[in-house]
Design an enzyme around this catalytic site. Sequence first.
Site, PDB file in Angstrom:
ATOM      1  CB  VAL A  34      -4.817  -0.835   5.354  1.00  0.00           C
ATOM      2  CG1 VAL A  34      -4.782  -1.993   4.503  1.00  0.00           C
ATOM      3  CG2 VAL A  34      -5.021  -1.005   6.710  1.00  0.00           C
ATOM      4  CG  ASP A  35       1.370  -2.729   2.958  1.00  0.00           C
ATOM      5  OD1 ASP A  35       1.851  -3.105   4.047  1.00  0.00           O
ATOM      6  OD2 ASP A  35       1.836  -3.111   2.052  1.00  0.00           O
ATOM      7  N   GLY A 124      -9.450  -0.971  -1.860  1.00  0.00           N
ATOM      8  CA  GLY A 124      -8.933   0.099  -1.960  1.00  0.00           C
ATOM      9  C   GLY A 124      -8.074   0.652  -3.434  1.00  0.00           C
ATOM     10  CE1 TYR A 126      -2.863  -3.881  -5.545  1.00  0.00           C
ATOM     11  CE2 TYR A 126      -3.300  -6.287  -4.203  1.00  0.00           C
ATOM     12  CZ  TYR A 126      -2.140  -5.377  -4.767  1.00  0.00           C
ATOM     13  OH  TYR A 126      -0.920  -5.406  -4.620  1.00  0.00           O
TER      14      TYR A 126
HETATM   15  N1  AR6 Z   1      -7.647   1.121   8.790  1.00  0.00           N
HETATM   16  C1  AR6 Z   1      -8.452   0.328   8.339  1.00  0.00           C
HETATM   17  N2  AR6 Z   1      -8.592   0.411   6.994  1.00  0.00           N
HETATM   18  C2  AR6 Z   1      -8.007   1.337   6.011  1.00  0.00           C
HETATM   19  C3  AR6 Z   1      -6.998   1.920   6.805  1.00  0.00           C
HETATM   20  C4  AR6 Z   1      -6.738   1.904   8.239  1.00  0.00           C
HETATM   21  N3  AR6 Z   1      -5.727   2.649   8.671  1.00  0.00           N
HETATM   22  N4  AR6 Z   1      -6.211   2.719   5.541  1.00  0.00           N
HETATM   23  C5  AR6 Z   1      -6.966   2.071   4.645  1.00  0.00           C
HETATM   24  N5  AR6 Z   1      -8.096   1.378   4.746  1.00  0.00           N
HETATM   25  P1  AR6 Z   1      -5.770  -0.454   0.397  1.00  0.00           P
HETATM   26  P2  AR6 Z   1      -5.750  -2.874  -1.272  1.00  0.00           P
HETATM   27  C6  AR6 Z   1      -9.016   0.669   4.036  1.00  0.00           C
HETATM   28  O1  AR6 Z   1      -5.659   0.170  -0.665  1.00  0.00           O
HETATM   29  O2  AR6 Z   1      -6.809  -2.458  -2.303  1.00  0.00           O
HETATM   30  C7  AR6 Z   1      -0.962  -0.977  -0.997  1.00  0.00           C
HETATM   31  O3  AR6 Z   1      -0.162  -0.154  -1.536  1.00  0.00           O
HETATM   32  C8  AR6 Z   1      -9.086   1.380   2.729  1.00  0.00           C
HETATM   33  O4  AR6 Z   1     -10.245   2.400   3.212  1.00  0.00           O
HETATM   34  O5  AR6 Z   1      -5.129  -0.326   1.661  1.00  0.00           O
HETATM   35  O6  AR6 Z   1      -5.930  -4.363  -0.815  1.00  0.00           O
HETATM   36  C9  AR6 Z   1      -0.447  -2.447  -0.625  1.00  0.00           C
HETATM   37  O7  AR6 Z   1       0.919  -2.238  -0.671  1.00  0.00           O
HETATM   38  C10 AR6 Z   1      -9.906   0.264   1.880  1.00  0.00           C
HETATM   39  O8  AR6 Z   1     -11.175   0.158   2.261  1.00  0.00           O
HETATM   40  O9  AR6 Z   1      -5.497  -2.092   0.086  1.00  0.00           O
HETATM   41  C11 AR6 Z   1      -0.936  -3.100  -2.085  1.00  0.00           C
HETATM   42  O10 AR6 Z   1       0.066  -2.544  -3.154  1.00  0.00           O
HETATM   43  C12 AR6 Z   1      -9.028  -0.990   2.543  1.00  0.00           C
HETATM   44  O11 AR6 Z   1      -8.340  -0.465   3.696  1.00  0.00           O
HETATM   45  C13 AR6 Z   1      -2.233  -2.531  -2.366  1.00  0.00           C
HETATM   46  O12 AR6 Z   1      -2.141  -1.227  -1.655  1.00  0.00           O
HETATM   47  C14 AR6 Z   1      -7.960  -1.540   1.458  1.00  0.00           C
HETATM   48  O13 AR6 Z   1      -7.350  -0.773   0.661  1.00  0.00           O
HETATM   49  C15 AR6 Z   1      -3.069  -3.282  -1.929  1.00  0.00           C
HETATM   50  O14 AR6 Z   1      -4.423  -2.659  -2.182  1.00  0.00           O
END
Ligand code: AR6
Length: 178
Positions: A34-35, A124, A126
């Site tokens: 999502v970042d 995700g 993490y």
């Molecule tokens: N809209 C809403 N949710 C989303 C989107 C979107 N566009 N894309 C992904 N998700 P993650 P984390 C969901 O991996 O686990 C990054 O590299 C995804 O399906 O984005 O906190 C950062 O820089 C999941 O349910 O974040 C950190 O290094 C949720 O968002 C690391 O990832 C979180 O997944 C953080 O990992």
Amino acid sequence: MPHRIRVVQGDITRMQVDAIVNAANSSLLGGGGVDGAIHRAAGPALLDACKAWTAVHGSCATGEAVITAAGRLPVQAVIHTVGPVWRGGTQDEARLLANAYRNSLQLALDNHIGSLAFPAISTGIYGYPPQQAAQIAFATVSAFLQDHPLPERVWFVCFGEESFVLYQKLLAEQQHSE
Ligand code: AR6
């Protein structure tokens, strides 16, 4: 306060709210998941805003949150928070995840944010187990809303169908327990 909580399936970068929360990492310099999506949609102004913050404050610790402008996103602000990496549940992950939600909400309150959208922080890359993470998300947001007038509305934005079903179930359980 479940009537102030909404669950929706979709892409958080499309949300028309006052602010969205980014599941960032301590560097605040972007990443995957999502970042990555938020930085792509916001454009370089978001990275510049993050760099301006880190130049002064250094990195953002796990469980903490930072607010910046939002570049070309259709929101006023982005709240970047750093969730914990899942390490089996033995490294204080639950408390750190609750902190990430609470500190994001506090920044929203301090900045008069009326509507705020969260992704499923840490679930995700993490690796936090989605069900446990969702329970913490609901409990923390509900407790905060109970005590504060803002944000008036909180959206949980679920990226996939599975996550959407899980969040809907938790929302319904909360409504029935009131
Ligand atoms: N809209 C809403 N949710 C989303 C989107 C979107 N566009 N894309 C992904 N998700 P993650 P984390 C969901 O991996 O686990 C990054 O590299 C995804 O399906 O984005 O906190 C950062 O820089 C999941 O349910 O974040 C950190 O290094 C949720 O968002 C690391 O990832 C979180 O997944 C953080 O990992």
